[in-house]
Design an enzyme around this catalytic site. Structure first.
Site, PDB file in Angstrom:
ATOM      1  N   ASP A  19       7.670  -5.177   6.719  1.00 23.53           N
ATOM      2  CA  ASP A  19       7.599  -5.779   5.401  1.00 23.53           C
ATOM      3  C   ASP A  19       6.292  -6.569   5.337  1.00 23.53           C
ATOM      4  O   ASP A  19       5.791  -7.042   6.367  1.00 23.53           O
ATOM      5  CB  ASP A  19       8.807  -6.696   5.199  1.00 23.53           C
ATOM      6  CG  ASP A  19       8.662  -7.583   3.989  1.00 23.53           C
ATOM      7  OD1 ASP A  19       8.586  -7.059   2.871  1.00 23.53           O
ATOM      8  OD2 ASP A  19       8.602  -8.817   4.175  1.00 23.53           O
ATOM      9  N   ASN A 139       7.251  -4.013  -1.250  1.00 23.17           N
ATOM     10  CA  ASN A 139       7.375  -4.057  -2.706  1.00 23.17           C
ATOM     11  C   ASN A 139       6.020  -4.163  -3.388  1.00 23.17           C
ATOM     12  O   ASN A 139       5.890  -3.848  -4.579  1.00 23.17           O
ATOM     13  CB  ASN A 139       8.221  -5.260  -3.133  1.00 23.17           C
ATOM     14  CG  ASN A 139       9.710  -5.020  -2.977  1.00 23.17           C
ATOM     15  OD1 ASN A 139      10.171  -3.894  -2.907  1.00 23.17           O
ATOM     16  ND2 ASN A 139      10.472  -6.107  -2.921  1.00 23.17           N
TER      17      ASN A 139
END
Length: 244
Positions: A19, A139
């Site tokens: 991430d 994201n």
């Protein structure tokens, strides 16, 4: 002569995906500038900004089957505006629109160049030496990730930079996690997914990844009955998946 990557044990994972925001880059490093702009409110603003940002990703992913999707940069700005309006309402009454917009722009520019955690380079170098496929699964939209990697000096150390933007679904949607195996060619069960966000580590575990939750602040894990594969206190703990 250039050294060759060491052979991985048969049971070792073949890839590691990280991430980005909160894991490689400190999302709360914006608090220093926020404190300068809104004295006494900087840390609170940074926390609410992050919470609202994640809330917006879930909102646009789950409502109307993603019909309201907007790129992460837009959601990040919307979350910042909300946070400022929520926390600094009294200050805003003395600001003109131009000054307010300038403060938003300052903080957004700071978000482009978030501080990177100091162990990043050593860990990525160690994984490369072991012959492990590495990447980001984030994201963040491609432009955001590119700037963050260049400003932190990490852009040459990762094999893949994977944004959820092409599938228009944010984590924790399975379509987002599926981008990892699709891009690397390595099955989820042979991939370690590393996140400092407990919700992210949990969802990645549910998807089928081996997982490392980087618990830097001694927080409890999510109370939904599924632990991560490993829990550590920093990125270096991912190397425990690759014993010498």
């Amino acid at each position: 002569m250039e050294s060759q990557p060491s052979a991985l044990p048969p049971s070792a994972p073949r890839a590691v995906l990280f991430d980005a925001y909160g894991t490689l880059f400190d999302v709360y490093s914006v608090a220093l500038l926020a404190e300068q702009l809104f004295p006494g409110q900087g840390q609170r603003l940074a926390v609410l900004w992050r919470d609202k940002q994640i809330e917006y990703t879930r909102l646009v992913t789950t409502c109307n089957d993603g019909a309201h999707y907007r790129p992460f940069w837009e959601l990040t700005r919307a979350a910042l505006v909300f946070a400022i309006k929520s926390i600094a309402a009294k200050d805003l009454s003395t600001l003109g629109n131009g000054q307010f917009d300038a403060q938003v722009d300052q903080l957004m520019n700071q978000y482009r160049h978030l501080s990177a955690f100091p162990e990043n380079r050593d860990v990525l170098t160690a994984l490369k030496a072991r012959g492990v496929v590495t990447g980001i699964l984030s994201n963040g939209d491609p432009a955001m990730l590119g700037i963050a990697l260049r400003s932190s000096g990490l852009d040459g150390l990762l094999d893949h930079v994977i944004s959820v933007d092409p599938v228009r679904r944010y984590k924790t949607h399975p379509d987002a996690y599926a981008l990892g195996p699709r891009t690397t060619g390595v099955k989820a069960a042979q991939t370690v997914f590393v996140s400092a966000n407990a919700w992210d580590a949990l969802a990645a575990t549910w998807f089928g990844y081996r997982t490392l939750w980087v618990n830097r602040n001694g927080q409890p894990f999510e109370e939904l009955g599924t632990p991560p594969t490993r829990t550590g206190t920093g990125l270096r703990d991912v190397l425990a998946f690759f014993p010498d």
